[in-house]
Design an enzyme around this catalytic site. Structure first.
Site, PDB file in Angstrom:
ATOM      1  N   LYS A   1      -4.098 -11.494  -1.523  1.00 60.04           N
ATOM      2  CA  LYS A   1      -4.540 -10.684  -0.378  1.00 60.04           C
ATOM      3  C   LYS A   1      -5.165 -11.651   0.633  1.00 60.04           C
ATOM      4  CE  LYS A   1      -5.263  -6.622   1.530  1.00 60.04           C
ATOM      5  NZ  LYS A   1      -4.202  -5.660   1.885  1.00 60.04           N
TER       6      LYS A   1
ATOM      7  N   ASP B   1      -5.052  -7.453 -13.591  1.00 59.35           N
ATOM      8  CA  ASP B   1      -5.493  -6.378 -14.481  1.00 59.35           C
ATOM      9  C   ASP B   1      -4.778  -5.086 -14.090  1.00 59.35           C
ATOM     10  OD1 ASP B   1      -6.899  -4.965 -16.330  1.00 59.35           O
ATOM     11  OD2 ASP B   1      -8.848  -5.142 -15.359  1.00 59.35           O
TER      12      ASP B   1
END
Ligand code: NAI
Length: 339
Positions: free
Chosen positions: A177, A235
Site C-alpha cells: 500500500k 494475514d
C-alpha cells in the site's frame, strides 16, 4: 533411501492428536525418512507440567530444527505466553508460507494455485501500541506503529523469489500500500523490486496495491502465482486464498526461519468436534508435505499430495466438513490406499 532425520512432533490439543497421528501414519506409509521426537505443549502440557510451552519442546526444536505441530490451545488468562508468538520469536520464523490450491470440485473456481508468502515478524504486528490522553479521557487516541526494516523486507522478498525458483513458479507479485504508506510500505516495495532485479529472466515480478489485489483475487485468482506481502496484509489475504479453495480444513502453513521450520495446519483445535474421530486431517497432512519439501523430499511429497487430491476429488471417502461421512481413520486409510 536417505538416513532418517529426527523431527519434533507436537500432537497439540483438541483434534490435534488424531490428525497428527493420521499424518504420521500417512508419512510412514509413504516411506518418509523421519523419526519423531514427541513433545507436549498447549493445554496438554499445562495439565501435566503447568507450562504451555515446556523448555523440553524448545530444546527438541533447537536440536532437530524441524517440527510438525498440531493446533494448540493457548490458555486464557495472565501468566501464560502465546505459544505461537513465543515459537515465532524464539526461532525468528520470519516467513509464513501458505499455499492454496483447488482440489475439491464444484467450488466457484477450479484452477486456483496461489502461494502466499507473509512476512511474519514485522509490520503492524510488532506490538508497539499506546494510548494518548486528551483532557480526562486516557484512551482518547490509540496508536499502533508499523515497522518495516530493509533487512526484514529483503529477506522475505528473497525467500519468495528463491521459493519460486525452487518450485518452478513463474511470477512473484509484491503486494503493498505504498501509495498511502509511503515510508513503511514504500520501503517494502522498493526493497522487493531491488531483489526482483537479481532474478530477472528467471522469475517475473509485478506489484499490486493490496485493495486491488483483494478484488482481483476473488475475480481472477488464476492470474496469481506467488504473492509476497507484509504481516497484516498477509494475514488477511491468506484467509481469503484459503476461502477460494474450500476453507481452513484444507490449508497448511509453514513458519520458516534461517535454521528452523515449523509446519502446521492453519485451523485451530476444533473443540466442537474433538474426540469424535471425524476431524479432517488434510491440512496437517499437507503441512507434512511442506515439511518433506523443506527436507528436499519433493518427489515423495508430491506423491502424497497426489493421493490426497485423488481421494478428495473422488469425494467417496471424505470427512463431514467437505460433504462426506467418513471418519478421520477411514479417510486416512483411503489416502494411504491411493499412494
Ligand atoms: P478452529 O479452527 O479450531 O475451528 C473453527 C471451525 O472449523 C469449527 O467449527 C471446527 O469444528 C472447524 N474445523 C477446524 N478444523 C477442522 C478440521 N480439521 N476438520 C473439520 N472441521 C474443522 O477455530 P476456533 O474455534 O476459533 O479456535 C479453537 C482453538 O484453537 C482456540 O483455543 C484457538 O486459540 C486455537 N487455535 C490454535 C491455532 C494454532 O495452534 N495454530 C490456530 C487457530 C486457533
Amino acid at each position: 533411501m536417505p538416513a532418517p532425520r529426527e523431527v519434533t512432533l507436537i500432537p497439540g490439543d483438541g483434534i490435534g492428536p488424531s490428525i497428527t497421528d493420521a499424518t504420521v501414519r500417512l508419512l510412514a506409509a509413504a516411506g518418509a525418512p523421519i523419526t519423531w521426537d514427541r513433545q507436549i505443549a498447549g493445554m496438554t502440557a499445562v495439565k501435566e507440567l503447568g507450562d504451555p510451552l515446556p523448555e523440553a519442546v524448545l530444546d527438541s526444536v533447537r536440536r532437530t530444527k524441524l517440527a510438525l505441530k498440531g493446533p494448540l490451545e493457548t490458555p486464557v488468562g495472565k501468566g501464560f505466553r502465546s505459544i505461537n508468538v513465543a515459537l515465532r520469536k524464539e526461532f525468528d520464523l520470519y516467513a509464513n508460507l501458505r499455499p492454496a490450491k483447488t482440489v475439491l470440485p464444484g467450488l466457484r473456481f477450479d484452477n486456483v494455485d496461489v502461494v502466499l508468502v507473509r512476512e511474519n515478524t514485522e509490520g503492524l504486528y510488532v506490538g508497539i501500541e499506546n494510548y494518548v490522553k486528551v483532557g480526562d479521557d486516557p484512551h482518547a487516541v490509540a496508536q499502533s506503529v508499523a515497522v518495516v526494516s530493509r533487512v526484514g523486507a529483503e529477506r522475505i522478498a528473497r525467500y519468495a523469489f528463491e521459493y519460486a525458483l525452487k518450485h518452478g513458479r513463474k511470477k512473484v507479485t509484491i503486494v503493498h500500500k505504498a501509495n498511502i504508506l509511503k515510508y513503511s510500505q514504500g520501503l517494502f516495495l522498493e526493497t522487493g523490486r531491488a531483489v526482483a532485479k537479481e532474478y530477472e529472466g528467471r522469475v517475473a515480478c509485478d506489484d499490486k496495491i493490496v485493495d486491488a489485489c483483494a478484488m482481483e483475487l476473488v475475480m481472477r485468482p488464476e492470474r496469481f502465482d506467488v504473492i509476497v506481502t507484509t504481516n497484516l496484509f498477509g494475514d488477511i489475504l491468506s484467509d481469503l486464498t484459503s476461502g477460494l479453495v474450500g476453507g481452513l480444513g484444507l490449508t497448511p502453513g509453514a513458519n520458516i526461519g534461517y535454521e528452523v521450520g515449523i509446519f502446521e495446519a492453519v485451523h485451530g483445535t476444533a473443540p466442537d468436534i474433538a474426540g469424535k474421530g471425524i476431524a479432517n486431517p488434510t491440512a496437517v497432512m499437507l503441512a507434512g508435505c511442506q515439511l518433506l519439501d523443506h527436507m528436499g523430499e519433493q518427489v515423495r511429497a508430491n506423491r502424497i499430495r497426489a493421493a490426497i487430491e485423488a481421494t478428495l476429488r473422488e469425494r467417496k471417502t471424505v470427512t463431514g466438513d467437505v460433504g462426506g461421512t467418513a471418519t478421520t481413520e477411514e479417510y486416512t486409510n483411503a489416502v494411504i490406499a491411493r499412494l
